[in-house]
Design a protein around this motif. Sequence first.
Motif, PDB file in Angstrom:
ATOM      1  N   UNK A 165       0.847  -1.193   0.000  1.00  0.00           N
ATOM      2  CA  UNK A 165       0.000   0.000   0.000  1.00  0.00           C
ATOM      3  C   UNK A 165       0.881   1.241   0.000  1.00  0.00           C
ATOM      4  N   UNK A 166       0.413   2.280  -0.670  1.00  0.00           N
ATOM      5  CA  UNK A 166       1.084   3.572  -0.627  1.00  0.00           C
ATOM      6  C   UNK A 166       0.141   4.568   0.020  1.00  0.00           C
ATOM      7  N   UNK A 167       0.606   5.192   1.090  1.00  0.00           N
ATOM      8  CA  UNK A 167      -0.129   6.284   1.697  1.00  0.00           C
ATOM      9  C   UNK A 167       0.376   7.598   1.125  1.00  0.00           C
ATOM     10  N   UNK A 168      -0.538   8.558   0.956  1.00  0.00           N
ATOM     11  CA  UNK A 168      -0.122   9.848   0.421  1.00  0.00           C
ATOM     12  C   UNK A 168      -1.029  10.949   0.950  1.00  0.00           C
ATOM     13  N   UNK A 169      -0.434  12.132   1.116  1.00  0.00           N
ATOM     14  CA  UNK A 169      -1.184  13.281   1.610  1.00  0.00           C
ATOM     15  C   UNK A 169      -0.286  14.506   1.528  1.00  0.00           C
ATOM     16  N   UNK A 170      -0.811  15.601   1.065  1.00  0.00           N
ATOM     17  CA  UNK A 170      -0.102  16.891   1.029  1.00  0.00           C
ATOM     18  C   UNK A 170       1.248  16.789   0.317  1.00  0.00           C
ATOM     19  N   UNK A 171       1.360  15.927  -0.655  1.00  0.00           N
ATOM     20  CA  UNK A 171       2.606  15.771  -1.397  1.00  0.00           C
ATOM     21  C   UNK A 171       3.566  14.778  -0.783  1.00  0.00           C
ATOM     22  N   UNK A 172       3.259  14.291   0.407  1.00  0.00           N
ATOM     23  CA  UNK A 172       4.073  13.267   1.055  1.00  0.00           C
ATOM     24  C   UNK A 172       3.586  11.875   0.636  1.00  0.00           C
ATOM     25  N   UNK A 173       4.542  10.945   0.539  1.00  0.00           N
ATOM     26  CA  UNK A 173       4.212   9.567   0.206  1.00  0.00           C
ATOM     27  C   UNK A 173       5.062   8.617   1.042  1.00  0.00           C
ATOM     28  N   UNK A 174       4.500   7.425   1.277  1.00  0.00           N
ATOM     29  CA  UNK A 174       5.271   6.356   1.911  1.00  0.00           C
ATOM     30  C   UNK A 174       4.667   5.036   1.464  1.00  0.00           C
ATOM     31  N   UNK A 175       5.513   4.059   1.158  1.00  0.00           N
ATOM     32  CA  UNK A 175       5.061   2.763   0.684  1.00  0.00           C
ATOM     33  C   UNK A 175       5.424   1.691   1.701  1.00  0.00           C
ATOM     34  N   UNK A 176       4.477   0.852   2.014  1.00  0.00           N
ATOM     35  CA  UNK A 176       4.624  -0.249   2.970  1.00  0.00           C
ATOM     36  C   UNK A 176       5.409  -1.366   2.290  1.00  0.00           C
ATOM     37  N   UNK A 177       6.647  -1.553   2.708  1.00  0.00           N
ATOM     38  CA  UNK A 177       7.509  -2.576   2.117  1.00  0.00           C
ATOM     39  C   UNK A 177       7.746  -3.680   3.141  1.00  0.00           C
ATOM     40  N   UNK A 178       7.088  -4.814   2.967  1.00  0.00           N
ATOM     41  CA  UNK A 178       7.247  -5.883   3.953  1.00  0.00           C
ATOM     42  C   UNK A 178       8.590  -6.590   3.788  1.00  0.00           C
ATOM     43  N   UNK A 179       9.151  -6.593   2.561  1.00  0.00           N
ATOM     44  CA  UNK A 179      10.418  -7.284   2.336  1.00  0.00           C
ATOM     45  C   UNK A 179      11.548  -6.628   3.131  1.00  0.00           C
ATOM     46  N   UNK A 180      11.477  -5.306   3.198  1.00  0.00           N
ATOM     47  CA  UNK A 180      12.523  -4.570   3.908  1.00  0.00           C
ATOM     48  C   UNK A 180      12.019  -4.011   5.240  1.00  0.00           C
ATOM     49  N   UNK A 181      10.822  -4.371   5.619  1.00  0.00           N
ATOM     50  CA  UNK A 181      10.150  -3.842   6.833  1.00  0.00           C
ATOM     51  C   UNK A 181      10.381  -2.348   6.962  1.00  0.00           C
ATOM     52  N   UNK A 182      10.014  -1.619   5.913  1.00  0.00           N
ATOM     53  CA  UNK A 182      10.268  -0.183   5.889  1.00  0.00           C
ATOM     54  C   UNK A 182       9.034   0.588   5.479  1.00  0.00           C
TER      55      UNK A 182
END
Lengths: 113, 115
Positions: free
Chosen positions: A55-72
Motif C-alpha cells: 500500500x502507498x499512503x499519500x497526503x499533502x505531497x508526502x508519500x510512503x510505501x509499505x515494504x514488507x520485504x525490507x520492513x520499511x
Amino acid sequence: GDSVTQMEGPVTLSEEAFLTINCTYTATGYPSLFWYVQYPGEGLQLLLKATKADDKGSNKGFEATYRKETTSFHLEKGSVQVSDSAVYFCALIPRGGSEKLVFGKGTKLTVNP
Amino acid sequence: DAGVIQSPRHEVTEMGQEVTLRCKPISGHNSLFWYRQTMMRGLELLIYFNNNVPIDDSGMPEDRFSAKMPNASFSTLKIQPSEPRDSAVYFCASNLAGGYTDTQYFGPGTRLTVL
C-alpha cells in the motif's frame, strides 16, 4: 517486542529540496503503519497511513510505501516548503492484541527559504 | 467538528501536589488513549480505554498514576503525588472503531511542569 526505528535528526533542507525520512520497523505479523506530524506547540496529526503490504499512503505531497520485504515505510516528498517544518513520527499498530501506537523517536525537519 | 479537547493546556505545580488532566474525546469515538511525551523516552502509551473500560494499562508508570473514564465523553488522568520526573506533555487521543487500522486523533496536549 514491537518497535520503530527512524533516522535521527535534525534534518535541515532548503525549500524545494527532496525529502526522505527513513523508517524501519520490527513487529510480529503485518502491522498498520503511520506517519504523524507535530507542528510546534501542537498535538500530533495523521499525515498518512498504510494498512497492508505494498500500500502507498499519500497526503499533502508526502508519500510512503509499505515494504514488507525490507520492513520499511520511508517518508518522501519531492519538494518541501517552509511550512513543512515540523517533527515527523513513524508509528505502527500491531495486528491483533493491543491497539496502541508504537512510535519512533521522531525526526525534526527544518526547511529554510 | 470539535477535535479532542484537553485541559488545562499548561499546568505548573509543586512536587507532592495532586494533578488532574482532563480529556474530552471526539463525539462517537469508542476508544480513548493517554500518551506521554518526554525528550528522554519519546511518545509512550500510558493507558487506553474501549467503551469506557480500561483495556491496557501496562504503560502506567506506577501507582501514583490513575486514569478513569466515567462516561463516553470524559476521561481524567491523575497523578498523586506528583514528582519532577512527571514533567512532560500528556496527550489524549481517540478513535472511532478501534482496531489496528483505525486512525487515532490527538488533542493539543497538556504541558505539565512539576517543580
